[in-house]
Design an enzyme around this catalytic site. Structure first.
Site, PDB file in Angstrom:
ATOM      1  N   ILE A 238       0.734  -1.168   0.147  1.00  0.00           N
ATOM      2  CA  ILE A 238      -0.102  -0.023   0.134  1.00  0.00           C
ATOM      3  C   ILE A 238       0.793   1.475   0.100  1.00  0.00           C
ATOM      4  CG2 ILE A 238      -1.860   1.378   1.242  1.00  0.00           C
ATOM      5  CD1 ILE A 238      -2.763  -1.412   0.153  1.00  0.00           C
TER       6      ILE A 238
ATOM      7  N   CYS B 142     -16.055 -16.696 -13.654  1.00  0.00           N
ATOM      8  CA  CYS B 142     -15.188 -17.799 -13.957  1.00  0.00           C
ATOM      9  C   CYS B 142     -16.175 -19.291 -13.648  1.00  0.00           C
ATOM     10  CB  CYS B 142     -13.832 -17.747 -13.569  1.00  0.00           C
ATOM     11  SG  CYS B 142     -12.589 -18.632 -14.310  1.00  0.00           S
ATOM     12  N   LEU B 143     -15.375 -20.044 -12.283  1.00  0.00           N
ATOM     13  CA  LEU B 143     -16.236 -21.121 -11.990  1.00  0.00           C
ATOM     14  C   LEU B 143     -17.679 -20.668 -11.506  1.00  0.00           C
ATOM     15  CD1 LEU B 143     -16.158 -24.009 -11.199  1.00  0.00           C
ATOM     16  CD2 LEU B 143     -15.624 -23.599  -8.997  1.00  0.00           C
TER      17      LEU B 143
ATOM     18  N   HIS C 296     -12.043 -12.640 -15.709  1.00  0.00           N
ATOM     19  CA  HIS C 296     -11.976 -12.123 -14.495  1.00  0.00           C
ATOM     20  C   HIS C 296     -11.952 -10.667 -14.621  1.00  0.00           C
ATOM     21  CE1 HIS C 296     -11.086 -15.668 -12.097  1.00  0.00           C
ATOM     22  NE2 HIS C 296     -10.411 -16.140 -13.422  1.00  0.00           N
TER      23      HIS C 296
ATOM     24  N   GLU D 203     -12.584  -8.610 -12.388  1.00  0.00           N
ATOM     25  CA  GLU D 203     -12.232  -8.166 -10.899  1.00  0.00           C
ATOM     26  C   GLU D 203     -10.585  -7.409 -11.200  1.00  0.00           C
ATOM     27  OE1 GLU D 203     -12.960 -11.329 -11.580  1.00  0.00           O
ATOM     28  OE2 GLU D 203     -11.516 -12.533 -10.258  1.00  0.00           O
TER      29      GLU D 203
HETATM   30  N1  GLN Z   1     -11.816 -24.488 -12.108  1.00  0.00           N
HETATM   31  C1  GLN Z   1     -12.387 -23.860 -13.390  1.00  0.00           C
HETATM   32  C2  GLN Z   1     -11.572 -24.038 -14.780  1.00  0.00           C
HETATM   33  O1  GLN Z   1     -10.139 -24.320 -14.589  1.00  0.00           O
HETATM   34  C3  GLN Z   1     -12.629 -22.331 -13.207  1.00  0.00           C
HETATM   35  C4  GLN Z   1     -11.247 -21.638 -12.759  1.00  0.00           C
HETATM   36  C5  GLN Z   1     -11.421 -20.195 -12.208  1.00  0.00           C
HETATM   37  O2  GLN Z   1     -12.614 -19.996 -11.443  1.00  0.00           O
HETATM   38  N2  GLN Z   1     -10.558 -19.198 -12.173  1.00  0.00           N
HETATM   39  O3  GLN Z   1     -11.929 -23.640 -15.931  1.00  0.00           O
END
Ligand code: GLN
Length: 536
Positions: A20, A382-383, A508, A510
């Protein structure tokens, strides 16, 4: 101007916030118009944190060029709005790997390969690499760990050597802790004195001290520290605990921290940093009175650092929507169809987080099912997105055994499956699709409207993908595949248009939300959650 190198070391205890402090300095220098980058040296032997359990290390941060890095890289980007790359995060593992590769190639011409000079030369080469691009006025290098650690020694030795090579183009900042001893009702300077002594034993005299403290360190005490630590009295600043990390740059600027660094590195001090936009963000943050309540469903929720970038992105999005953020962390492993209603009650929106492996997946699916049926703004990352597809296939398409082959190799309906090109790769660290990929969005989609454009580029970190064999069936039944990679046709975004806000992204977002440029999907998601919350 010649590139200036600023080293940030830490003493007394870990977790004082070197990241930071480095980010805040970079933020101030950038606001003065300088080109700045920050790099982190991690003394552990792993090549990168990609194979580390999030419980060990917190979140893995992914850069645009696909490097899996320390979560401090996320702070660097959030504070500076400047992308980092592989060159911004080096581990001892990578240093040794490179030296050993050179040794095997015979590059050392028969010499004995040693920590000094070969490892230190490799460290120095990596420090100067960013400066040598000519792209930066300041390279801030954060040395991970604490002074006194065995594993940090080669890095500190490299800093010692570089001070001679760089002369006036270099400054050393040492961050220490000034504890408050309750029994004595006093702040104590001794740990700082010891820590600086330790650094001096290694041949490094810090130019600037930053004192992390819970209570104000009075000028007299700062002068005493300066005297004992051989530092100019006006080069001792304090970093008091503040409610938000985003207040740190201004707190340090009030103590002329940026000016001190400029003076130390021979940069003429004139003008003031332009922090208008930053201050506007802080004002929004401080003035928000109403709250937005978001549930974060994941299996690492006991350790909020595992979702660092998601937390920060939600916080930025809430702030830009003039709301305080309340995150409810929900352990996916403990969720099931019977308790989901109770666990998700009262939320304005639900974010289903990324992850790997079977643990907690059925809980995520139960959460998604409940949110979809109750039309709650839902964001899958993602997942989380993959679970949205599995849930839809099971419940709407009637494919009750649908799954990802990551969870169940024998599933008859592999709606999420391994990508062709990943099947043959055996080396764990190398099998993921990482870094930025292009995505084209359907113009009529909610996602495209949130972005305000149809061509985007986002960072990925995954192995599995939506199986295109199910695409027609999903689309015919109301789950639209609204984003795809133009080259590979891999589906990157799904949404259920008839719902308020039900969007899943394979990438992602984020990782790219910053204070000055919050991510549009997060901002839109939180906006939808607020709307829903009002009418609930
Ligand atoms: N496990 C899942 C994959 O490999 C999602 C990975 C994640 O959420 N970063 O596709």
């Amino acid at each position: 101007m010649e590139t200036k190198y600023v080293f940030v070391t830490g003493g007394v205890v870990s977790s004082l916030g070197k990241g930071i402090i480095s980010s805040s300095l970079a933020c101030l220098l950038k606001a003065r118009g300088y080109r700045v980058t920050i790099q982190k040296f991690d003394p552990y032997i792993n090549i990168d944190p990609g194979t580390l359990n999030p419980y060990e290390h917190g979140e893995c941060y992914v850069t645009v060029d696909g490097h899996i890095g320390d979560l401090d890289l996320g702070h660097y980007e959030r504070f500076t709005n400047v992308n980092t790359t592989r060159a911004n995060n080096i581990t001892t593992g990578r240093i040794y790997q490179s030296v050993i590769d050179k040794e095997r190639r015979g590059d050392y011409l028969g010499k004995t390969v040693q920590v000094v000079p070969h490892i230190t030369d490799e460290i120095k080469r990596n420090i100067k690499k960013l400066g040598n691009t000519g792209d930066f006025d300041f390279v801030i290098t954060e040395i991970g760990g604490t002074v006194g650690d065995i594993e940090s020694l080669p890095y500190l030795e490299s800093v010692r050597q570089l001070r001679w090579e760089l002369g006036n183009n270099c400054a050393c900042i040492h961050l220490t802790y000034v504890p408050y001893v309750n029994a004595a009702k006093e702040l104590k300077t001794k740990p700082t004195q010891h820590s600086v002594k330790k650094l001096q034993e290694l041949g490094i005299q810090p130019d600037i001290l930053v004192l992390r403290t819970e209570k104000n360190v009075e000028p007299d005490m700062r002068r005493k520290i300066a005297l004992f630590c051989n530092v100019a009295p006006d080069s001792v600043v304090q970093s008091l605990d503040v409610p938000s990390i985003y207040q740190v740059p201004l707190m340090l600027h009030e103590q002329h921290f940026d000016e001190i660094v400029m003076r130390c590195t021979g940069v003429p001090v004139e003008g003031e940093p332009d922090m208008k936009q930053w201050i506007a963000f802080l004002n929004k943050m401080e003035n928000a009175t109403k709250t937005v309540k978001i549930g974060l469903v994941g299996k690492y929720v006991e350790l909020p650092d595992a979702y660092k970038s998601i937390n920060e992105s939600l916080f930025q999005a809430a702030t830009y929507n003039d709301r305080r953020l309340e995150i409810k962390f929900i352990q996916s492993e403990k969720l099931n169809p019977a308790n989901v209603e109770e666990k998700l009650a009262g939320l304005d929106g639900v974010l289903v987080g990324p992850g790997s492996g079977q643990r907690g997946v059925e809980g995520k699916i139960a959460a998604i099912n409940w949110c979809r049926e109750h039309d709650i703004p839902t964001f899958g990352i993602c997942l989380g997105m993959q679970c949205m597809v599995i849930e839809y296939a099971r419940d709407v398409l009637g494919l009750t055994d649908a799954n990802s082959t990551e969870m169940d190799l024998g599933t008859p309906h592999k709606v999420i499956d391994l990508m062709e090109e990943q099947k043959s790769i055996a080396n764990m660290g190398e099998t993921t699709r990482r870094g930025s990929y292009d995505c084209s969005l359907l113009p009529s989609s909610k996602t495209a409207k949130a972005y305000g454009k149809t061509n985007i580029s986002e960072r990925h970190f995954h192995r599995y993908e939506l199986n295109n064999a199910y695409r027609t069936q999903l689309e015919a039944n109301g789950m639209a595949c609204v984003g795809e990679n133009p080259a590979t046709k891999l589906v990157e975004v799904v949404e259920v248009p008839e719902k308020r806000w039900f969007i899943g992204v394979q990438y992602h977002p984020e990782y790219s939300s910053t204070v000055l440029a919050p991510h549009p999907l997060f901002v839109d998601f939180v906006k939808a959650a607020i709307e829903y919350g009002k009418n609930k």
